[in-house]
Design an enzyme around this catalytic site. Sequence first.
Site, PDB file in Angstrom:
ATOM      1  N   ARG A 245       0.685  -1.283  -0.118  1.00 56.13           N
ATOM      2  CA  ARG A 245       0.124  -0.280   0.311  1.00 56.13           C
ATOM      3  C   ARG A 245       0.585   1.153   0.230  1.00 56.13           C
ATOM      4  NH1 ARG A 245      -4.830  -0.859   4.514  1.00 56.13           N
ATOM      5  NH2 ARG A 245      -4.768   0.980   3.761  1.00 56.13           N
TER       6      ARG A 245
ATOM      7  N   ARG B 107     -10.109  -2.324  -4.976  1.00 62.77           N
ATOM      8  CA  ARG B 107     -11.896  -2.528  -4.421  1.00 62.77           C
ATOM      9  C   ARG B 107     -12.915  -2.432  -5.341  1.00 62.77           C
ATOM     10  NH1 ARG B 107     -12.158  -0.705   1.905  1.00 62.77           N
ATOM     11  NH2 ARG B 107     -11.361  -2.465   2.556  1.00 62.77           N
TER      12      ARG B 107
ATOM     13  N   ASP C  62     -15.551   3.473   2.946  1.00 65.88           N
ATOM     14  CA  ASP C  62     -15.330   2.226   2.780  1.00 65.88           C
ATOM     15  C   ASP C  62     -16.874   1.523   2.678  1.00 65.88           C
ATOM     16  OD1 ASP C  62     -13.043   2.653   4.064  1.00 65.88           O
ATOM     17  OD2 ASP C  62     -13.164   3.022   6.180  1.00 65.88           O
TER      18      ASP C  62
END
Length: 430
Positions: free
Chosen positions: A122, A348, A317
């Site tokens: 990340r 995602r 989120d």
Amino acid sequence: MIFQKNKPLKGELTIPGDKSISHRAVMFGSLADGCTEVTNFLQGADCLSTISCFRAMGIQIEGPEAGHDTIRVYGKGLHGLRKPDSILDVGNSGTTMRLMSGILTGQSFDTTVTGDASIQSRPMNRIITPLSMMKADIKSIPGNGCAPLTISSIHKPLSAIHYDSPVASAQVKSSILLAGLYADDKTSVSEPYLSRNHSELMLQSFGAKITSEGSTATIEPDPNLYGQKVVVPGDISSAAYFIAGALMIPGSEVYIKNVGINPTRDGMLRVCEAMGASIEKHNIHEASGELCCDLLVKYSSLHGTTIEGEIIPAMIDEIPMVAVLACFAEGTTVIKDAKELKVKESNRLDAMVENLSKMGADIIGTEDGMIIHGGKPLHGAVIDSRLDHRLAMSFAIAGLAADGQTEIQRAECVTISYPKFYEDLDSLMK
């Protein structure tokens, strides 16, 4: 875990404490003088990683214990941390990595911080760059802008800066503000849109001199911080799955107690209401400076909408769950400005497009989001969670509304943020 089309979700639920606030309570309590008592602390793996790291730096932390979600943090002040005996391991927690790095830049000892394989992929340049501008000595060991990081003492105050952040990220903002506690003057951060403001609210309650104007936050250095009693509200990111499930599954009605509805976090509620959702707020109150309420959510006929701009940081989120919800709404839903989802625990955006396509969704991925043509039934599929807790929980709910059987692989990753997720979901299915 196997899921099949379910009868209506019915019942009442109290969700676990907010992950972001739980992290911060441990960190700020460690930097304060005296005892900080935290109730409704989230006992997820990420927050336990934060406890482990601060214990390694000499902070006494009591709890949590099975069945008891209260912890006590015995802080030692801004300069009371000690050099850990080994490398600090944040596990899967990006919040721990980025916020703690800001704190570590002001310490009188050297540290190395690492995490699991996901953390090591990340992007950390987003904090390395501004912290280096403050004259911190922080480096990526592999040289690729990722963890492990080394943070070395500079034996003098950091240089105050005003930083124009290219991303609306509470982790980036908080990392810089926490480094600002150890700076030689006021430090400020401006964002393109206002990200969640839990750090600003909690630091102020602990005694820091911090102000916010628009999307700019400013902190003064070297405050006296004092231990507080922190009541952690329920996590709206965890509530999102039950909100969506109740809206999607005909006949459902779910009452969710004590949900944090901080205006920098309530984007999903605003989007659901724009889609025609029936969501009632009851018992609105404040807990430790955070707005909370109970939510009554009923099955609703939804329609598509456009989700973009400043609302994205307020629901970052929850976007995977909203993407599933959009499949059950009539018409087209467009999600834009969500490029940040590419650098979470997984990519995602790609994962949602790939897996929803497997389930028969009419969905197209774009550079910064997706376009979903809803109103068509989904069918079961085999879903790889990619060890991403938000994907696993989103597709658990999708499986309850889809025809046939849905299998979620590596489903245990929900322990990162919601250890009792499947148990709580089961309680609504009886």
